[in-house]
Design a protein around this motif. Structure first.
Motif, PDB file in Angstrom:
ATOM      1  N   LEU A   8       0.855  -1.191   0.000  1.00 33.80           N
ATOM      2  CA  LEU A   8       0.000   0.000   0.000  1.00 33.80           C
ATOM      3  C   LEU A   8       0.894   1.244   0.000  1.00 33.80           C
ATOM      4  CD1 LEU A   8      -2.943   1.016   0.108  1.00 33.80           C
ATOM      5  CD2 LEU A   8      -2.689   1.186   2.599  1.00 33.80           C
ATOM      6  N   PRO A   9       1.123   1.858  -1.159  1.00 34.56           N
ATOM      7  CA  PRO A   9       2.061   2.973  -1.259  1.00 34.56           C
ATOM      8  C   PRO A   9       1.416   4.326  -0.966  1.00 34.56           C
ATOM      9  CG  PRO A   9       1.346   2.354  -3.434  1.00 34.56           C
ATOM     10  CD  PRO A   9       0.642   1.429  -2.476  1.00 34.56           C
ATOM     11  N   ASN A 162      -9.462  10.794  -7.461  1.00 30.90           N
ATOM     12  CA  ASN A 162      -8.617  11.454  -8.467  1.00 30.90           C
ATOM     13  C   ASN A 162      -7.225  10.820  -8.593  1.00 30.90           C
ATOM     14  OD1 ASN A 162      -7.141  12.442  -6.285  1.00 30.90           O
ATOM     15  ND2 ASN A 162      -7.716  14.591  -6.590  1.00 30.90           N
ATOM     16  N   MET A 163      -7.065   9.623  -8.063  1.00 28.57           N
ATOM     17  CA  MET A 163      -5.765   8.964  -8.145  1.00 28.57           C
ATOM     18  C   MET A 163      -5.513   8.303  -9.493  1.00 28.57           C
ATOM     19  SD  MET A 163      -5.094   7.322  -4.348  1.00 28.57           S
ATOM     20  CE  MET A 163      -6.468   6.165  -4.376  1.00 28.57           C
ATOM     21  N   ALA A 194      -9.180   6.240   5.841  1.00 30.22           N
ATOM     22  CA  ALA A 194      -8.028   5.419   5.474  1.00 30.22           C
ATOM     23  C   ALA A 194      -8.476   4.190   4.687  1.00 30.22           C
ATOM     24  CB  ALA A 194      -7.263   5.004   6.727  1.00 30.22           C
ATOM     25  N   ARG A 195      -9.577   3.585   5.111  1.00 34.79           N
ATOM     26  CA  ARG A 195     -10.102   2.417   4.381  1.00 34.79           C
ATOM     27  C   ARG A 195     -10.534   2.805   2.970  1.00 34.79           C
ATOM     28  NH1 ARG A 195     -12.383   1.284   9.513  1.00 34.79           N
ATOM     29  NH2 ARG A 195     -14.387   2.205   8.883  1.00 34.79           N
ATOM     30  N   ASP A 196     -11.154   3.980   2.836  1.00 34.99           N
ATOM     31  CA  ASP A 196     -11.574   4.438   1.513  1.00 34.99           C
ATOM     32  C   ASP A 196     -10.371   4.595   0.582  1.00 34.99           C
ATOM     33  OD1 ASP A 196     -14.218   4.503   2.292  1.00 34.99           O
ATOM     34  OD2 ASP A 196     -14.266   6.668   2.649  1.00 34.99           O
ATOM     35  N   PHE A 197      -9.304   5.197   1.088  1.00 34.66           N
ATOM     36  CA  PHE A 197      -8.099   5.361   0.281  1.00 34.66           C
ATOM     37  C   PHE A 197      -7.477   4.020  -0.070  1.00 34.66           C
ATOM     38  CE2 PHE A 197      -7.968   9.883   1.522  1.00 34.66           C
ATOM     39  CZ  PHE A 197      -7.548  10.446   0.324  1.00 34.66           C
ATOM     40  N   ALA A 198      -7.389   3.147   0.912  1.00 33.39           N
ATOM     41  CA  ALA A 198      -6.765   1.850   0.681  1.00 33.39           C
ATOM     42  C   ALA A 198      -7.552   1.042  -0.350  1.00 33.39           C
ATOM     43  CB  ALA A 198      -6.650   1.077   1.992  1.00 33.39           C
ATOM     44  N   GLU A 199      -8.877   1.054  -0.236  1.00 36.37           N
ATOM     45  CA  GLU A 199      -9.709   0.311  -1.186  1.00 36.37           C
ATOM     46  C   GLU A 199      -9.606   0.907  -2.587  1.00 36.37           C
ATOM     47  OE1 GLU A 199     -13.575   0.361   0.532  1.00 36.37           O
ATOM     48  OE2 GLU A 199     -13.018  -0.966   2.206  1.00 36.37           O
ATOM     49  N   ALA A 200      -9.575   2.243  -2.672  1.00 44.12           N
ATOM     50  CA  ALA A 200      -9.454   2.885  -3.983  1.00 44.12           C
ATOM     51  C   ALA A 200      -8.126   2.506  -4.639  1.00 44.12           C
ATOM     52  CB  ALA A 200      -9.560   4.402  -3.836  1.00 44.12           C
ATOM     53  N   GLN A 202      -6.282  -0.208  -4.081  1.00 44.14           N
ATOM     54  CA  GLN A 202      -6.275  -1.620  -4.445  1.00 44.14           C
ATOM     55  C   GLN A 202      -7.068  -1.863  -5.725  1.00 44.14           C
ATOM     56  OE1 GLN A 202      -4.210  -3.428  -3.119  1.00 44.14           O
ATOM     57  NE2 GLN A 202      -3.929  -2.936  -0.964  1.00 44.14           N
ATOM     58  N   HIS A 203      -8.210  -1.200  -5.878  1.00 45.41           N
ATOM     59  CA  HIS A 203      -9.002  -1.360  -7.094  1.00 45.41           C
ATOM     60  C   HIS A 203      -8.258  -0.809  -8.304  1.00 45.41           C
ATOM     61  CE1 HIS A 203     -12.897  -1.501  -4.496  1.00 45.41           C
ATOM     62  NE2 HIS A 203     -12.400  -2.706  -4.693  1.00 45.41           N
ATOM     63  N   LEU A 204      -7.667   0.370  -8.151  1.00 46.36           N
ATOM     64  CA  LEU A 204      -6.935   0.973  -9.263  1.00 46.36           C
ATOM     65  C   LEU A 204      -5.734   0.132  -9.650  1.00 46.36           C
ATOM     66  CD1 LEU A 204      -6.997   4.731  -8.198  1.00 46.36           C
ATOM     67  CD2 LEU A 204      -8.168   3.711 -10.171  1.00 46.36           C
TER      68      LEU A 204
END
Length: 213
Positions: A8-9, A162-163, A194-200, A202-204
């Motif tokens: 997770l970068p 927006n990533m 934090a979960r929202d960012f991590a999930e986004a 991982q999907h991307l």
């Protein structure tokens, strides 16, 4: 930095963190998969917060300081157990001080000239800052000349939605500030963000791997 940026970068920028909340906030981020945390030195008693995060999270996390403007502060961070120096600029004196102390260093750069000067001084990765004044197209142009295995992390205005264009342009990860943590924000709220960012991410990342395949 590769080992720290995988899987997770995302770097949590905890500007304004109070020492008394460091353990709760650190735990919330760790539970979401964050492994890299920085406490900017313009936060209240930042070295105490760094020490508490280090003690609570252990060696499996890379904890350090952001907004490091003076080479002399590198020792303060190291004495607190920090192993990471992040800067908003590309002061080669700070970079060299960090490397001499055996710490990772991620300076902020806004031009190719700054980027190559920082690399020559020993930078481990680059922080594209502020990302708001740049664009994925600019990063794509940089990637044509920067070392292929160099991690470039856009910082500033990054949100889960927006990533994607940055990743497509060659970003290796992101630094995330006020959209993740802000002073006074409850740990439960930080955990959800934090979960929202991590999930986004991982999907991307999964989508990008599928596209390349």
């Amino acid at each position: 930095m590769k080992a720290w940026l995988h899987p997770l970068p995302l770097v949590a920028i905890l500007r304004g963190l109070q020492p008394d909340e460091a353990v709760d906030i650190g735990g919330a981020l760790a539970a979401a998969g964050f492994r890299i945390l920085e406490v900017p030195l313009n936060s209240p008693d930042p070295c105490t917060s760094i020490r508490r995060l280090v003690d609570a999270l252990g060696d499996g996390y890379l904890v350090g300081a952001g907004t490091v403007l003076d080479p002399a502060r590198v020792k303060d961070v190291a004495d607190a157990g920090g192993r990471l120096i992040v800067m908003p600029h590309a002061d080669t004196a700070v970079i060299r001080a960090a490397k001499q102390a055996g710490l990772y260093c991620v300076p902020g750069v806004a031009t190719p000239t700054e980027a190559f000067a920082a690399l020559a001084a020993g930078a481990d990765a680059l922080k594209l800052f502020p990302a708001e004044q740049s664009s994925p197209a600019v990063l794509k142009a940089w990637r044509a000349v920067l070392p292929k295995d160099l991690a470039v992390l856009p910082v500033g205005g990054i949100a889960p939605d927006n990533m994607a264009p940055w990743l497509a342009a060659g970003a290796a990860g992101f630094g995330i500030g006020s959209s993740l943590y802000a002073p006074g924000r409850p740990a439960a709220d930080v955990a959800a963000r934090a979960r929202d960012f991590a999930e986004a991410w991982q999907h991307l990342h999964a989508d990008s791997q599928g596209t390349r395949a």
